[in-house]
Write a protein that holds these residues in place. Structure first.
Motif, PDB file in Angstrom:
ATOM      1  N   LEU A 196       6.746  -0.592  -5.883  1.00  0.00           N
ATOM      2  CA  LEU A 196       8.010  -0.642  -5.160  1.00  0.00           C
ATOM      3  C   LEU A 196       8.741  -1.908  -5.587  1.00  0.00           C
ATOM      4  CD1 LEU A 196       9.164   1.331  -3.016  1.00  0.00           C
ATOM      5  CD2 LEU A 196       8.569  -0.377  -1.293  1.00  0.00           C
ATOM      6  N   GLU A 197       9.917  -1.729  -6.151  1.00  0.00           N
ATOM      7  CA  GLU A 197      10.672  -2.844  -6.724  1.00  0.00           C
ATOM      8  C   GLU A 197      11.688  -3.385  -5.719  1.00  0.00           C
ATOM      9  OE1 GLU A 197      10.174  -4.028  -9.750  1.00  0.00           O
ATOM     10  OE2 GLU A 197       9.046  -2.445 -10.794  1.00  0.00           O
ATOM     11  N   ASP A 198      12.132  -4.618  -5.993  1.00  0.00           N
ATOM     12  CA  ASP A 198      13.204  -5.236  -5.218  1.00  0.00           C
ATOM     13  C   ASP A 198      14.386  -4.269  -5.106  1.00  0.00           C
ATOM     14  OD1 ASP A 198      15.436  -6.716  -4.377  1.00  0.00           O
ATOM     15  OD2 ASP A 198      14.911  -8.469  -5.561  1.00  0.00           O
ATOM     16  N   GLY A 199      14.810  -3.969  -3.870  1.00  0.00           N
ATOM     17  CA  GLY A 199      15.930  -3.054  -3.645  1.00  0.00           C
ATOM     18  C   GLY A 199      15.521  -1.631  -3.368  1.00  0.00           C
ATOM     19  N   ASP A 200      14.225  -1.309  -3.523  1.00  0.00           N
ATOM     20  CA  ASP A 200      13.753   0.050  -3.253  1.00  0.00           C
ATOM     21  C   ASP A 200      13.438   0.237  -1.772  1.00  0.00           C
ATOM     22  OD1 ASP A 200      13.929   0.531  -5.942  1.00  0.00           O
ATOM     23  OD2 ASP A 200      11.762   0.600  -6.300  1.00  0.00           O
ATOM     24  N   VAL A 201      13.421   1.508  -1.351  1.00  0.00           N
ATOM     25  CA  VAL A 201      13.048   1.893   0.009  1.00  0.00           C
ATOM     26  C   VAL A 201      11.985   2.977  -0.103  1.00  0.00           C
ATOM     27  CG1 VAL A 201      13.846   2.954   2.172  1.00  0.00           C
ATOM     28  CG2 VAL A 201      15.314   1.336   0.960  1.00  0.00           C
ATOM     29  N   LEU A 202      10.996   2.933   0.774  1.00  0.00           N
ATOM     30  CA  LEU A 202       9.951   3.948   0.833  1.00  0.00           C
ATOM     31  C   LEU A 202       9.860   4.476   2.259  1.00  0.00           C
ATOM     32  CD1 LEU A 202       7.480   5.437  -0.449  1.00  0.00           C
ATOM     33  CD2 LEU A 202       6.090   3.456   0.282  1.00  0.00           C
ATOM     34  N   TYR A 203       9.853   5.799   2.392  1.00  0.00           N
ATOM     35  CA  TYR A 203       9.624   6.415   3.702  1.00  0.00           C
ATOM     36  C   TYR A 203       8.200   6.964   3.731  1.00  0.00           C
ATOM     37  CZ  TYR A 203       9.377  10.003   7.287  1.00  0.00           C
ATOM     38  OH  TYR A 203       8.970  10.768   8.352  1.00  0.00           O
ATOM     39  N   VAL A 204       7.449   6.641   4.806  1.00  0.00           N
ATOM     40  CA  VAL A 204       6.070   7.105   4.966  1.00  0.00           C
ATOM     41  C   VAL A 204       5.927   7.737   6.351  1.00  0.00           C
ATOM     42  CG1 VAL A 204       3.629   6.478   4.952  1.00  0.00           C
ATOM     43  CG2 VAL A 204       5.237   5.234   3.494  1.00  0.00           C
ATOM     44  N   PRO A 205       5.614   9.039   6.428  1.00  0.00           N
ATOM     45  CA  PRO A 205       5.394   9.662   7.739  1.00  0.00           C
ATOM     46  C   PRO A 205       4.065   9.217   8.338  1.00  0.00           C
ATOM     47  CG  PRO A 205       5.738  11.306   5.989  1.00  0.00           C
ATOM     48  CD  PRO A 205       5.448   9.999   5.332  1.00  0.00           C
ATOM     49  N   ARG A 206       3.932   9.355   9.641  1.00  0.00           N
ATOM     50  CA  ARG A 206       2.669   8.994  10.278  1.00  0.00           C
ATOM     51  C   ARG A 206       1.550   9.910   9.747  1.00  0.00           C
ATOM     52  NH1 ARG A 206       4.329  12.302  14.811  1.00  0.00           N
ATOM     53  NH2 ARG A 206       2.611  13.579  15.629  1.00  0.00           N
ATOM     54  N   GLY A 207       0.366   9.340   9.676  1.00  0.00           N
ATOM     55  CA  GLY A 207      -0.784  10.114   9.232  1.00  0.00           C
ATOM     56  C   GLY A 207      -0.986  10.147   7.738  1.00  0.00           C
ATOM     57  N   HIS A 208      -0.065   9.574   6.953  1.00  0.00           N
ATOM     58  CA  HIS A 208      -0.211   9.562   5.496  1.00  0.00           C
ATOM     59  C   HIS A 208      -0.974   8.302   5.079  1.00  0.00           C
ATOM     60  CE1 HIS A 208       2.584  12.822   3.863  1.00  0.00           C
ATOM     61  NE2 HIS A 208       2.524  13.000   5.170  1.00  0.00           N
ATOM     62  N   TRP A 209      -2.182   8.496   4.569  1.00  0.00           N
ATOM     63  CA  TRP A 209      -3.016   7.381   4.143  1.00  0.00           C
ATOM     64  C   TRP A 209      -2.367   6.647   2.968  1.00  0.00           C
ATOM     65  CZ3 TRP A 209      -7.791   6.150   6.420  1.00  0.00           C
ATOM     66  CH2 TRP A 209      -8.309   7.105   7.307  1.00  0.00           C
ATOM     67  N   HIS A 210      -2.506   5.317   2.975  1.00  0.00           N
ATOM     68  CA  HIS A 210      -1.940   4.513   1.890  1.00  0.00           C
ATOM     69  C   HIS A 210      -2.632   3.161   1.857  1.00  0.00           C
ATOM     70  CE1 HIS A 210       0.413   3.602   5.545  1.00  0.00           C
ATOM     71  NE2 HIS A 210       0.481   2.370   5.073  1.00  0.00           N
ATOM     72  N   ASP A 211      -2.540   2.489   0.731  1.00  0.00           N
ATOM     73  CA  ASP A 211      -2.940   1.087   0.661  1.00  0.00           C
ATOM     74  C   ASP A 211      -1.967   0.356  -0.244  1.00  0.00           C
ATOM     75  OD1 ASP A 211      -4.601   0.496  -2.115  1.00  0.00           O
ATOM     76  OD2 ASP A 211      -4.825   2.575  -1.463  1.00  0.00           O
ATOM     77  N   VAL A 212      -1.818  -0.926   0.013  1.00  0.00           N
ATOM     78  CA  VAL A 212      -0.788  -1.743  -0.630  1.00  0.00           C
ATOM     79  C   VAL A 212      -1.452  -2.968  -1.246  1.00  0.00           C
ATOM     80  CG1 VAL A 212       1.473  -2.814  -0.312  1.00  0.00           C
ATOM     81  CG2 VAL A 212       0.741  -0.986   1.251  1.00  0.00           C
ATOM     82  N   THR A 213      -1.057  -3.287  -2.479  1.00  0.00           N
ATOM     83  CA  THR A 213      -1.674  -4.398  -3.196  1.00  0.00           C
ATOM     84  C   THR A 213      -0.608  -5.265  -3.829  1.00  0.00           C
ATOM     85  OG1 THR A 213      -3.535  -2.940  -3.739  1.00  0.00           O
ATOM     86  CG2 THR A 213      -3.393  -5.025  -4.934  1.00  0.00           C
ATOM     87  N   ALA A 214      -0.779  -6.587  -3.731  1.00  0.00           N
ATOM     88  CA  ALA A 214       0.114  -7.503  -4.436  1.00  0.00           C
ATOM     89  C   ALA A 214      -0.135  -7.408  -5.941  1.00  0.00           C
ATOM     90  CB  ALA A 214      -0.110  -8.926  -3.944  1.00  0.00           C
ATOM     91  N   VAL A 215       0.860  -7.792  -6.706  1.00  0.00           N
ATOM     92  CA  VAL A 215       0.766  -7.661  -8.164  1.00  0.00           C
ATOM     93  C   VAL A 215       0.803  -9.023  -8.855  1.00  0.00           C
ATOM     94  CG1 VAL A 215       1.707  -5.332  -8.217  1.00  0.00           C
ATOM     95  CG2 VAL A 215       3.274  -7.289  -8.334  1.00  0.00           C
ATOM     96  N   GLY A 216       0.430 -10.070  -8.121  1.00  0.00           N
ATOM     97  CA  GLY A 216       0.359 -11.387  -8.744  1.00  0.00           C
ATOM     98  C   GLY A 216       1.660 -12.138  -8.750  1.00  0.00           C
ATOM     99  N   GLU A 217       2.617 -11.697  -7.936  1.00  0.00           N
ATOM    100  CA  GLU A 217       3.876 -12.416  -7.813  1.00  0.00           C
ATOM    101  C   GLU A 217       4.374 -12.280  -6.381  1.00  0.00           C
ATOM    102  OE1 GLU A 217       7.277  -9.421  -9.313  1.00  0.00           O
ATOM    103  OE2 GLU A 217       5.773  -9.863 -10.838  1.00  0.00           O
ATOM    104  N   MET A 218       5.398 -13.035  -6.057  1.00  0.00           N
ATOM    105  CA  MET A 218       5.944 -13.036  -4.710  1.00  0.00           C
ATOM    106  C   MET A 218       6.432 -11.647  -4.297  1.00  0.00           C
ATOM    107  SD  MET A 218       9.283 -12.852  -3.420  1.00  0.00           S
ATOM    108  CE  MET A 218      10.282 -13.588  -4.709  1.00  0.00           C
ATOM    109  N   SER A 219       6.172 -11.287  -3.030  1.00  0.00           N
ATOM    110  CA  SER A 219       6.657 -10.020  -2.493  1.00  0.00           C
ATOM    111  C   SER A 219       7.016 -10.212  -1.017  1.00  0.00           C
ATOM    112  CB  SER A 219       5.600  -8.925  -2.625  1.00  0.00           C
ATOM    113  OG  SER A 219       6.008  -7.759  -1.932  1.00  0.00           O
TER     114      SER A 219
END
Length: 393
Positions: A196-219
């Motif tokens: 997910l890049e600067d300026g992007d939007v993500l919609y996630v409904p409830r119940g949808h499994w996910h995990d999020v990881t940093a990529v070695g830079e500020m977020s």
């Protein structure tokens, strides 16, 4: 002042009606946008000021590393006060050391601490017809703050700065609830993997499994969570309505005959079926909206000053109840807001319609929209202010 993003801005190029029909509650969707488009929501100096000026207790402000909370005593200390015991104080050096070491900072309900984010939350509550809470996530490392998980609410994720890697695993149970008869099974391998890049939007409904990881830079991203009304919510509301029924208030015939219990069941079923009219969903949603509270916003000094409004008609006012309901008929307009009912002459309708989306409105423009004289318009706006429905400035 930059314009507050709307739901239409977040889901573009998809239309709002298409989002509601094809996406909400059904599937995740990424909406790409130009870098920097959300920078004005939370500039770094504004975030630094929040951390410096507010007493942010755990768990509202917390750090997480590899799915585990970082002990709060490792980056805060408790400062004694004269009257209220102790209060937490952030220690800058160990706090930033944890961040350099890969921890993720989480700050809940940041819409209460930032005017631009508060305006965004009000705008989305108006569009989504549900309460919105905004949480902040910031990280600098290569680790992940939280293991693969699902949330019991829908969410928009706004990438304000930097980048973050998302892996989507999909749902394993349709529409799971926080209090459910069983928990969703753990997911298998990801079905999607993207940054997910600067300026992007993500919609996630409830119940949808996910995990999020940093990529070695500020977020830095904001999660805007909301919980659409469910059938369980409707049944709970209906149960309260049935308190007016003698049959539902009476004790059940525990020690009666089988015929007594069958008769009571038939009586309850008949009243329940009568309550389940064809418009029961509309009635429930309308009452849910009209009961939603006003957003707190105090317009000092004028809100506490006799007369309420400054003399000049360039003054701007802002309506504070994003989900208020208007009903018109018989030459009157009824405003249902903040759990209250207000009845006005029909001439007030153009004023209320202009106010309802929560955008700032100049007194001069509101007067031009109405057939009412200037003094009556100002008195009307003053009454809304005294009721906590309107903010000055």
């Amino acid at each position: 002042m930059p314009e507050t993003p709307t739901l239409a801005d977040l889901v573009a190029p998809l239309g709002v009606s298409q989002f509601f029909q094809d996406v909400q509650g059904e599937t995740y969707r990424r909406f790409e946008g130009p870098a920097g488009r959300f920078a004005d929501l939370l500039p770094w100096p504004a975030l630094n000021a929040i951390l410096r000026q507010h007493r942010l207790e755990f768990p509202r402000l917390r750090l997480a590393l590899d799915g585990t909370p970082v002990p709060m005593e490792s980056y805060t200390d408790l400062v004694p006060t004269r009257r209220s015991g102790t209060v937490p104080r952030l220690q800058a050096a160990p706090f930033t050391e944890h961040l350099r070491g890969g921890a993720t900072m989480v700050l809940d309900a940041i819409q209460e601490l930032s005017d631009p984010i508060g305006d965004l939350a009000r705008s989305l509550e108006h569009d989504l017809r549900e309460s919105v809470q905004v949480n902040l996530y910031a990280g600098w490392g290569v680790t992940h703050g939280f293991d693969v998980h699902w949330d019991d609410h829908d969410a928009f994720i706004i990438q304000v700065a930097g980048r973050k890697r998302w892996r989507m695993h999909g749902p394993t149970r349709p529409a799971p609830l926080h209090r459910d008869v069983e928990q969703p099974e753990r997911p298998g391998e990801p079905i999607d993997d993207f940054v997910l890049e600067d300026g992007d939007v993500l919609y996630v409904p409830r119940g949808h499994w996910h995990d999020v990881t940093a990529v070695g830079e500020m977020s830095l991203h904001l999660t805007l969570g909301f919980s659409p009304a469910t059938g369980i919510d409707l049944v709970s509301w209906l149960a309260d309505k049935l308190r007016s029924s003698t049959a539902f208030r009476q004790d059940l015939p525990r020690f009666g005959t089988e015929e007594d219990r069958a008769a009571r069941a038939a009586a309850l079923r008949a009243e329940l079926e009568a309550a389940l009219t064809g418009d029961v969903v509309d009635r429930f949603l309308a009452e849910r909206d009209s009961s939603a509270p006003a957003h707190p916003r105090v317009g000092l000094p004028w809100a506490a000053t006799p007369g309420l409004l400054p003399d000049g008609d360039e003054t701007e006012v802002r309506f504070l109840v994003p989900r208020a309901v208007l009903e018109e008929g018989d030459g009157r307009v009824t405003l249902l807001a903040d759990g209250k009912r207000f009845v006005f002459a029909g001439a007030a309708s153009p004023l209320l319609k202009a106010l309802l989306d929560g955008t700032p409105q100049a007194v001069k423009r509101l007067a031009e929209l109405s057939e009412l004289d200037r003094g009556t318009v100002r008195a009307f706006l003053g009454e809304l202010t005294t009721q906590g429905l309107l903010s000055i400035g």
